[in-house]
Write a protein that holds these residues in place. Sequence first.
Motif, PDB file in Angstrom:
ATOM      1  N   LEU A  14       0.851  -1.193   0.000  1.00 58.11           N
ATOM      2  CA  LEU A  14       0.000   0.000   0.000  1.00 58.11           C
ATOM      3  C   LEU A  14       0.879   1.232   0.000  1.00 58.11           C
ATOM      4  O   LEU A  14       1.865   1.301   0.738  1.00 58.11           O
ATOM      5  CB  LEU A  14      -0.899   0.024   1.238  1.00 58.11           C
ATOM      6  CG  LEU A  14      -1.852  -1.146   1.348  1.00 58.11           C
ATOM      7  CD1 LEU A  14      -1.341  -2.139   2.358  1.00 58.11           C
ATOM      8  CD2 LEU A  14      -3.214  -0.655   1.723  1.00 58.11           C
ATOM      9  N   SER A  15       0.503   2.218  -0.813  1.00 55.34           N
ATOM     10  CA  SER A  15       1.275   3.456  -0.863  1.00 55.34           C
ATOM     11  C   SER A  15       0.384   4.631  -0.483  1.00 55.34           C
ATOM     12  O   SER A  15      -0.825   4.606  -0.679  1.00 55.34           O
ATOM     13  CB  SER A  15       1.876   3.670  -2.250  1.00 55.34           C
ATOM     14  OG  SER A  15       0.866   3.738  -3.221  1.00 55.34           O
ATOM     15  N   GLY A  16       1.006   5.653   0.075  1.00 61.49           N
ATOM     16  CA  GLY A  16       0.292   6.835   0.532  1.00 61.49           C
ATOM     17  C   GLY A  16      -0.270   6.627   1.921  1.00 61.49           C
ATOM     18  O   GLY A  16      -0.380   5.503   2.395  1.00 61.49           O
ATOM     19  N   PRO A  17      -0.614   7.730   2.591  1.00 61.32           N
ATOM     20  CA  PRO A  17      -1.195   7.621   3.926  1.00 61.32           C
ATOM     21  C   PRO A  17      -2.482   6.794   3.877  1.00 61.32           C
ATOM     22  O   PRO A  17      -3.349   7.042   3.045  1.00 61.32           O
ATOM     23  CB  PRO A  17      -1.481   9.063   4.330  1.00 61.32           C
ATOM     24  CG  PRO A  17      -0.729   9.912   3.371  1.00 61.32           C
ATOM     25  CD  PRO A  17      -0.504   9.094   2.138  1.00 61.32           C
ATOM     26  N   GLU A  18      -2.561   5.793   4.727  1.00 61.46           N
ATOM     27  CA  GLU A  18      -3.735   4.906   4.790  1.00 61.46           C
ATOM     28  C   GLU A  18      -4.045   4.254   3.440  1.00 61.46           C
ATOM     29  O   GLU A  18      -5.190   3.954   3.126  1.00 61.46           O
ATOM     30  CB  GLU A  18      -4.964   5.661   5.306  1.00 61.46           C
ATOM     31  CG  GLU A  18      -4.786   6.246   6.686  1.00 61.46           C
ATOM     32  CD  GLU A  18      -4.492   5.190   7.738  1.00 61.46           C
ATOM     33  OE1 GLU A  18      -5.155   4.147   7.753  1.00 61.46           O
ATOM     34  OE2 GLU A  18      -3.565   5.421   8.545  1.00 61.46           O
ATOM     35  N   GLY A  19      -3.034   4.051   2.584  1.00 64.32           N
ATOM     36  CA  GLY A  19      -3.210   3.380   1.303  1.00 64.32           C
ATOM     37  C   GLY A  19      -3.951   4.220   0.272  1.00 64.32           C
ATOM     38  O   GLY A  19      -4.459   3.697  -0.711  1.00 64.32           O
ATOM     39  N   GLU A  20      -4.006   5.559   0.480  1.00 65.12           N
ATOM     40  CA  GLU A  20      -4.758   6.450  -0.410  1.00 65.12           C
ATOM     41  C   GLU A  20      -4.332   6.365  -1.867  1.00 65.12           C
ATOM     42  O   GLU A  20      -5.147   6.500  -2.767  1.00 65.12           O
ATOM     43  CB  GLU A  20      -4.628   7.907   0.064  1.00 65.12           C
ATOM     44  CG  GLU A  20      -5.342   8.201   1.347  1.00 65.12           C
ATOM     45  CD  GLU A  20      -5.055   9.601   1.858  1.00 65.12           C
ATOM     46  OE1 GLU A  20      -4.395  10.390   1.153  1.00 65.12           O
ATOM     47  OE2 GLU A  20      -5.495   9.903   2.973  1.00 65.12           O
ATOM     48  N   ALA A  21      -3.043   6.174  -2.116  1.00 64.77           N
ATOM     49  CA  ALA A  21      -2.550   6.176  -3.496  1.00 64.77           C
ATOM     50  C   ALA A  21      -2.733   4.839  -4.191  1.00 64.77           C
ATOM     51  O   ALA A  21      -2.586   4.752  -5.391  1.00 64.77           O
ATOM     52  CB  ALA A  21      -1.082   6.591  -3.526  1.00 64.77           C
ATOM     53  N   GLY A  22      -3.032   3.800  -3.430  1.00 65.70           N
ATOM     54  CA  GLY A  22      -3.289   2.527  -4.077  1.00 65.70           C
ATOM     55  C   GLY A  22      -2.701   1.338  -3.366  1.00 65.70           C
ATOM     56  O   GLY A  22      -1.889   1.475  -2.448  1.00 65.70           O
ATOM     57  N   ALA A  23      -3.148   0.166  -3.797  1.00 67.12           N
ATOM     58  CA  ALA A  23      -2.681  -1.093  -3.234  1.00 67.12           C
ATOM     59  C   ALA A  23      -2.479  -2.087  -4.365  1.00 67.12           C
ATOM     60  O   ALA A  23      -3.262  -2.141  -5.304  1.00 67.12           O
ATOM     61  CB  ALA A  23      -3.690  -1.635  -2.232  1.00 67.12           C
ATOM     62  N   ILE A  24      -1.406  -2.862  -4.263  1.00 67.72           N
ATOM     63  CA  ILE A  24      -1.103  -3.894  -5.244  1.00 67.72           C
ATOM     64  C   ILE A  24      -0.911  -5.199  -4.470  1.00 67.72           C
ATOM     65  O   ILE A  24      -0.242  -5.217  -3.436  1.00 67.72           O
ATOM     66  CB  ILE A  24       0.176  -3.561  -6.033  1.00 67.72           C
ATOM     67  CG1 ILE A  24       0.044  -2.196  -6.710  1.00 67.72           C
ATOM     68  CG2 ILE A  24       0.458  -4.633  -7.066  1.00 67.72           C
ATOM     69  CD1 ILE A  24       1.328  -1.682  -7.310  1.00 67.72           C
ATOM     70  N   SER A  25      -1.481  -6.296  -4.974  1.00 59.33           N
ATOM     71  CA  SER A  25      -1.395  -7.590  -4.297  1.00 59.33           C
ATOM     72  C   SER A  25      -0.539  -8.567  -5.083  1.00 59.33           C
ATOM     73  O   SER A  25      -0.530  -8.548  -6.315  1.00 59.33           O
ATOM     74  CB  SER A  25      -2.791  -8.178  -4.118  1.00 59.33           C
ATOM     75  OG  SER A  25      -3.559  -7.343  -3.293  1.00 59.33           O
ATOM     76  N   TYR A  26       0.156  -9.435  -4.342  1.00 62.03           N
ATOM     77  CA  TYR A  26       1.030 -10.442  -4.920  1.00 62.03           C
ATOM     78  C   TYR A  26       0.913 -11.734  -4.121  1.00 62.03           C
ATOM     79  O   TYR A  26       0.489 -11.730  -2.972  1.00 62.03           O
ATOM     80  CB  TYR A  26       2.508 -10.000  -4.858  1.00 62.03           C
ATOM     81  CG  TYR A  26       2.791  -8.688  -5.502  1.00 62.03           C
ATOM     82  CD1 TYR A  26       3.001  -8.596  -6.871  1.00 62.03           C
ATOM     83  CD2 TYR A  26       2.864  -7.522  -4.748  1.00 62.03           C
ATOM     84  CE1 TYR A  26       3.272  -7.376  -7.475  1.00 62.03           C
ATOM     85  CE2 TYR A  26       3.137  -6.299  -5.339  1.00 62.03           C
ATOM     86  CZ  TYR A  26       3.339  -6.226  -6.694  1.00 62.03           C
ATOM     87  OH  TYR A  26       3.604  -5.032  -7.291  1.00 62.03           O
TER      88      TYR A  26
END
Length: 144
Positions: A14-26
């Motif tokens: 997760l990027s950005g405060p509280e995942g605001e910029a997005g999330a990528i799963s692997y």
Amino acid sequence: MNESEPRRVKIELLSGPEGEAGAISYSGMLYPKAGAFYIKYEEADEERGRCRITFKWDTQGMTILRYGEVQGEQSFRLGLRTAGWHETPAGRFRLEMETHKLRLHAKEAGSLPFEIEWQYQLWVNEMSADRFDLRLRVWEEHDE
């Protein structure tokens, strides 16, 4: 967690405060070692190509290694400015990371699930580039 037994894990970055910029799963593997652990997974991106990623967490801090069409190394040590590098077909760049936050959150030491949270200022070729606020969540694959 067995100190030497690899585990299949799900990973969410997760990027950005509280995942605001997005999330990528692997999907990946967790390799526990005495006093450390490694998380390995692959990512494929149209812009960056295929790449194998290794996160290493130990008593010193965290290191991220990239191998593939994009290669690099970044080390994060709380309160320190560390050197690294990033290489693409366009060339090799010197990186510096000043780590402002670096924490491992787990209900019990050495157990899944856990989360790594880190914030850092990035310099590329000695020029300030950006500030990053990231979280890496890891849980056992069958825990979904």
